[in-house]
Scaffold this active site. Structure first.
Site, short mmCIF file in Angstrom:
data_model
loop_
_atom_site.label_atom_id
_atom_site.label_comp_id
_atom_site.label_asym_id
_atom_site.label_seq_id
_atom_site.Cartn_x
_atom_site.Cartn_y
_atom_site.Cartn_z
CB CYS A 106 -0.91 0.00 1.23
SG CYS A 106 -2.07 1.40 1.23
CG ASP B 3 -0.84 4.09 5.22
OD1 ASP B 3 0.05 4.67 5.89
OD2 ASP B 3 -2.02 4.01 5.60
NE ARG C 119 -0.84 5.13 8.65
CZ ARG C 119 -2.13 5.01 8.97
NH1 ARG C 119 -2.51 5.22 10.22
NH2 ARG C 119 -3.01 4.67 8.07
CG HIS D 53 -1.82 -1.22 5.84
ND1 HIS D 53 -2.35 -0.22 6.60
CD2 HIS D 53 -1.96 -0.81 4.56
CE1 HIS D 53 -2.77 0.76 5.82
NE2 HIS D 53 -2.55 0.43 4.58
CB CYS E 40 -5.90 -0.59 4.32
SG CYS E 40 -5.53 0.06 2.67
CO CO Z 1 -3.49 1.14 2.94
#
Ligand code: CO
Length: 201
Positions: A42, A44, A46, A98, A101
């Site tokens: 992803c 993302d 993080r 994750h 998400c």
């Molecule tokens: Co995500």
């Protein structure tokens, strides 16, 4: 005057530290890359691939998008997969989702998110494939978590049906496709135990 000076300073400090620890690191790495892993994860912020598995530059080939989706018509993702499998000959493709998400969560609400709703439709399809199981989960967090897992499982299937991977597995190339999930709260990865190999494809 550079904009984002902080980032250039940070880069200088990082390169100096790496050089101190391993003086020929950049010179050696500049000659070739030979990663064993393709990471599909992803976007993302993080969930940064190298940091999570604690590997330096050169060790992981990376493709990231919103909600780690592998779409059969996505030339970007397919080109990454082809190059990784046919040229770099990576031994492992890891689809890593994750929990928590945002893309998966957005696919479950009824709000209008604009353009991204077209992308999220792929995750809504995953929900539809598994509607019976998901509809039976009452706790909304567990339901979301399970969709995050099922999304990884479906994307592993999509990786395996991508032509370069299908050909490589059929030819017995040393290639494994894994489905993993990461928890933001503790920084720990979990293997969903769905690894595909030339033997069990
Ligand atoms: Co995500």
């Amino acid at each position: 005057m550079k904009t984002l000076k902080k980032l250039f300073d940070s880069n200088q400090a990082w390169a100096a530290r790496v050089n101190r620890e391993q003086p020929d690191f950049f010179e050696q790495l500049s000659k070739q890359q030979n990663p064993e892993y393709l990471w599909i994860g992803c976007a993302d912020s993080r969930v940064p691939a190298n940091e999570i598995i604690n590997l330096p530059p050169g060790e992981v080939f990376v493709h990231r998008n919103i909600a780690n989706v592998v779409v059969h018509t996505d030339l970007n993702c397919l080109s990454v997969i082809q190059y990784a499998v046919e040229v770099l000959k990576v031994k492992h493709i890891i689809v890593c989702g994750h929990y928590g998400c945002g893309g998966v969560a957005a696919s479950m609400d009824d709000n209008d998110h604009g353009l991204i709703d077209n992308w999220l439709q792929h995750i809504r399809d995953v929900y539809r494939f598994h509607a019976k199981e998901l509809d039976a989960i009452e706790d909304p967090i567990r339901k979301k978590d399970r969709l995050c897992e099922l999304n990884v499982i479906e994307q592993v299937g999509n990786v395996c049906s991508a032509r370069p991977v299908r050909m490589a597995l059929a030819a017995g190339q040393d290639l494994h496709v894994h489905g993993w999930i990461y928890r933001l709260e503790d920084g720990i990865l979990r293997d969903l135990d769905i690894t595909v190999t030339p033997e069990n494809q």
